[in-house]
Enzyme design. Sequence first.
Site, mmCIF file in Angstrom:
data_model
loop_
_atom_site.group_PDB
_atom_site.id
_atom_site.type_symbol
_atom_site.label_atom_id
_atom_site.label_comp_id
_atom_site.label_asym_id
_atom_site.label_seq_id
_atom_site.Cartn_x
_atom_site.Cartn_y
_atom_site.Cartn_z
ATOM 1 N N GLY A 153 103.880 66.781 0.600
ATOM 2 C CA GLY A 153 104.128 65.929 1.771
ATOM 3 C C GLY A 153 104.607 66.793 2.931
ATOM 4 O O GLY A 153 105.341 66.325 3.810
ATOM 5 N N GLY A 207 112.574 63.043 -3.371
ATOM 6 C CA GLY A 207 113.295 62.340 -2.315
ATOM 7 C C GLY A 207 112.588 61.062 -1.928
ATOM 8 O O GLY A 207 113.190 60.169 -1.343
ATOM 9 N N PRO A 238 117.944 59.158 -4.085
ATOM 10 C CA PRO A 238 117.519 58.235 -3.036
ATOM 11 C C PRO A 238 118.083 58.642 -1.683
ATOM 12 O O PRO A 238 117.580 58.204 -0.655
ATOM 13 C CB PRO A 238 118.066 56.881 -3.473
ATOM 14 C CG PRO A 238 118.887 57.108 -4.678
ATOM 15 C CD PRO A 238 118.800 58.544 -5.091
ATOM 16 N N ASN A 239 119.137 59.459 -1.689
ATOM 17 C CA ASN A 239 119.687 59.941 -0.417
ATOM 18 C C ASN A 239 120.296 61.325 -0.627
ATOM 19 O O ASN A 239 121.164 61.494 -1.477
ATOM 20 C CB ASN A 239 120.734 58.966 0.120
ATOM 21 C CG ASN A 239 120.943 59.163 1.606
ATOM 22 O OD1 ASN A 239 121.062 60.286 2.081
ATOM 23 N ND2 ASN A 239 120.968 58.068 2.341
ATOM 24 N N PHE A 240 119.811 62.305 0.125
ATOM 25 C CA PHE A 240 120.279 63.682 -0.024
ATOM 26 C C PHE A 240 121.405 64.033 0.948
ATOM 27 O O PHE A 240 121.838 65.170 0.988
ATOM 28 C CB PHE A 240 119.108 64.657 0.193
ATOM 29 C CG PHE A 240 118.253 64.863 -1.024
ATOM 30 C CD1 PHE A 240 118.649 65.734 -2.024
ATOM 31 C CD2 PHE A 240 117.054 64.197 -1.173
ATOM 32 C CE1 PHE A 240 117.861 65.937 -3.145
ATOM 33 C CE2 PHE A 240 116.257 64.382 -2.294
ATOM 34 C CZ PHE A 240 116.664 65.270 -3.284
ATOM 35 N N HIS A 246 116.858 51.261 9.212
ATOM 36 C CA HIS A 246 115.963 52.422 9.220
ATOM 37 C C HIS A 246 114.928 52.307 10.331
ATOM 38 O O HIS A 246 114.664 51.215 10.840
ATOM 39 C CB HIS A 246 115.239 52.550 7.867
ATOM 40 C CG HIS A 246 116.095 53.134 6.789
ATOM 41 N ND1 HIS A 246 116.997 52.395 6.074
ATOM 42 C CD2 HIS A 246 116.186 54.407 6.307
ATOM 43 C CE1 HIS A 246 117.611 53.176 5.204
ATOM 44 N NE2 HIS A 246 117.136 54.407 5.321
ATOM 45 N N HIS A 247 114.267 53.442 10.608
ATOM 46 C CA HIS A 247 113.147 53.493 11.555
ATOM 47 C C HIS A 247 112.007 52.585 11.070
ATOM 48 O O HIS A 247 111.918 52.268 9.875
ATOM 49 C CB HIS A 247 112.654 54.938 11.684
ATOM 50 C CG HIS A 247 112.187 55.528 10.386
ATOM 51 N ND1 HIS A 247 110.892 55.446 9.950
ATOM 52 C CD2 HIS A 247 112.866 56.186 9.402
ATOM 53 C CE1 HIS A 247 110.781 56.026 8.781
ATOM 54 N NE2 HIS A 247 111.959 56.489 8.420
ATOM 55 N N LYS A 286 109.250 53.183 7.989
ATOM 56 C CA LYS A 286 109.630 53.165 6.568
ATOM 57 C C LYS A 286 108.810 52.123 5.822
ATOM 58 O O LYS A 286 108.647 50.999 6.291
ATOM 59 C CB LYS A 286 111.128 52.870 6.442
ATOM 60 C CG LYS A 286 111.629 52.982 5.013
ATOM 61 C CD LYS A 286 113.136 53.021 4.975
ATOM 62 C CE LYS A 286 113.660 52.991 3.538
ATOM 63 N NZ LYS A 286 113.191 54.108 2.736
ATOM 64 N N GLY A 321 116.125 52.834 -0.930
ATOM 65 C CA GLY A 321 116.603 53.358 -2.217
ATOM 66 C C GLY A 321 118.115 53.528 -2.201
ATOM 67 O O GLY A 321 118.792 53.307 -3.216
HETATM 68 P P1 NAD Z 1 106.078 60.532 6.449
HETATM 69 O O1 NAD Z 1 105.079 59.434 6.475
HETATM 70 O O2 NAD Z 1 106.485 61.176 7.732
HETATM 71 O O3 NAD Z 1 105.538 61.707 5.503
HETATM 72 C C1 NAD Z 1 104.881 61.525 4.289
HETATM 73 C C2 NAD Z 1 103.868 62.652 4.144
HETATM 74 O O4 NAD Z 1 103.303 62.575 2.830
HETATM 75 C C3 NAD Z 1 102.693 62.549 5.146
HETATM 76 O O5 NAD Z 1 102.489 63.795 5.798
HETATM 77 C C4 NAD Z 1 101.507 62.163 4.270
HETATM 78 O O6 NAD Z 1 100.276 62.691 4.737
HETATM 79 C C5 NAD Z 1 101.915 62.810 2.942
HETATM 80 N N1 NAD Z 1 101.238 62.236 1.771
HETATM 81 C C6 NAD Z 1 100.927 60.933 1.519
HETATM 82 N N2 NAD Z 1 100.296 60.829 0.332
HETATM 83 C C7 NAD Z 1 100.249 62.079 -0.185
HETATM 84 C C8 NAD Z 1 99.729 62.603 -1.383
HETATM 85 N N3 NAD Z 1 99.134 61.824 -2.301
HETATM 86 N N4 NAD Z 1 99.846 63.935 -1.604
HETATM 87 C C9 NAD Z 1 100.437 64.749 -0.688
HETATM 88 N N5 NAD Z 1 100.949 64.296 0.477
HETATM 89 C C10 NAD Z 1 100.838 62.978 0.717
HETATM 90 O O7 NAD Z 1 107.347 59.967 5.677
HETATM 91 P P2 NAD Z 1 108.858 60.522 5.697
HETATM 92 O O8 NAD Z 1 109.630 59.860 6.795
HETATM 93 O O9 NAD Z 1 108.838 62.000 5.644
HETATM 94 O O10 NAD Z 1 109.420 59.928 4.333
HETATM 95 C C11 NAD Z 1 108.849 60.260 3.091
HETATM 96 C C12 NAD Z 1 109.637 59.590 1.977
HETATM 97 O O11 NAD Z 1 110.954 60.139 1.917
HETATM 98 C C13 NAD Z 1 109.828 58.071 2.142
HETATM 99 O O12 NAD Z 1 109.709 57.456 0.882
HETATM 100 C C14 NAD Z 1 111.252 57.961 2.637
HETATM 101 O O13 NAD Z 1 111.847 56.719 2.320
HETATM 102 C C15 NAD Z 1 111.898 59.073 1.872
HETATM 103 N N6 NAD Z 1 113.168 59.580 2.409
HETATM 104 C C16 NAD Z 1 114.096 59.940 1.500
HETATM 105 C C17 NAD Z 1 115.292 60.511 1.910
HETATM 106 C C18 NAD Z 1 116.275 60.982 0.864
HETATM 107 O O14 NAD Z 1 117.360 61.490 1.235
HETATM 108 N N7 NAD Z 1 115.971 60.848 -0.408
HETATM 109 C C19 NAD Z 1 115.554 60.690 3.274
HETATM 110 C C20 NAD Z 1 114.581 60.295 4.192
HETATM 111 C C21 NAD Z 1 113.376 59.747 3.752
#
Ligand code: NAD
Length: 262
Positions: A8, A96, A123-125, A152-153, A156, A162
């Site tokens: 990603g 994440g 779920p949150n780092f 959230h934005h 999402k 999470g």
């Molecule tokens: P985003 O849409 O900006 O990025 C997701 C990326 O994944 C995109 O570039 C997309 O092309 C890519 N992608 C989609 N399917 C794919 C696949 N099969 N293989 C490879 N790449 C693929 O989203 P984001 O804002 O970066 O958030 C991503 C995730 O992280 C969400 O689930 C969000 O809720 C989560 N998140 C978690 C935390 C945490 O602390 N755990 C913090 C923020 C966001």
Amino acid sequence: MTKVLVNGACGRMGQAVVKAVLSDDELELVGAVDLRGGMDAGELVGLPKAGVTVTTDLVKTFDDAKPEVMVDFTRPDVVLGNALTALKNGVSPVIGTTGLSSDDKEKIKKLAEETGTPAFIAPNFAIGAVLMMVMAREAAKYLPDVEIIELHHDKKLDAPSGTAIQTAEMIGEVRRKHKQGHPDEKEKLAGARGADIDGIRIHSVRLPGYVAHQEVIFGGLGQTLTIRHDSMDRESFMPGVVIACKKIRSLKGLTVGLEKLL
Ligand code: NAD
């Protein structure tokens, strides 16, 4: 040096992780995967060329780059497949991406144990969010009536977040299940009282301008207590991601929650 692949990599979180890995002396970026590829991972995030090209084939990149850890920030509908593929290839997933169900986590746990490859989910780092959850669990011992508002934005995909689910689950460890509000309460519009986890109501706000925010509000006789956390920038998650990358190979099975690594 721990060898890291970012899955990603072109996303909002993925790009922040690429930057964090390239900037850490004990981590080596060996792979970057996304739905579109071909560009240099360093240049993608505004840094000098890293010599790692973003690819679109996860398994082939496991074979070519031989990572020890895969950091996954993709989408709720693909994260389970990614995690299982990583484990089958002996690569430890640091997940994440949110939206995994309890069943999904069980599948990851089972395969992590069978393959002897540790897995980690948070779920949150952000350290502040972890403290919010730990403090909320403590407060719920004394003020058991509680509701959660997460904000959230508007890009999402999953609701509730999470973090909100994990907060409710942690509060559930110390609080007896009970229904809150008036016993005869009626929702005149469906959803007005939010989602329900063991009687704890969760309300999800989605608006442009937000990153990731949460309020845990406790109510007692003549008083309320609000614990609030705000991630204003995705950098807030990076120290946690870096810690997980460094520690995961010394864990066993599946570990859930950054608080277990601190
Ligand atoms: P985003 O849409 O900006 O990025 C997701 C990326 O994944 C995109 O570039 C997309 O092309 C890519 N992608 C989609 N399917 C794919 C696949 N099969 N293989 C490879 N790449 C693929 O989203 P984001 O804002 O970066 O958030 C991503 C995730 O992280 C969400 O689930 C969000 O809720 C989560 N998140 C978690 C935390 C945490 O602390 N755990 C913090 C923020 C966001």
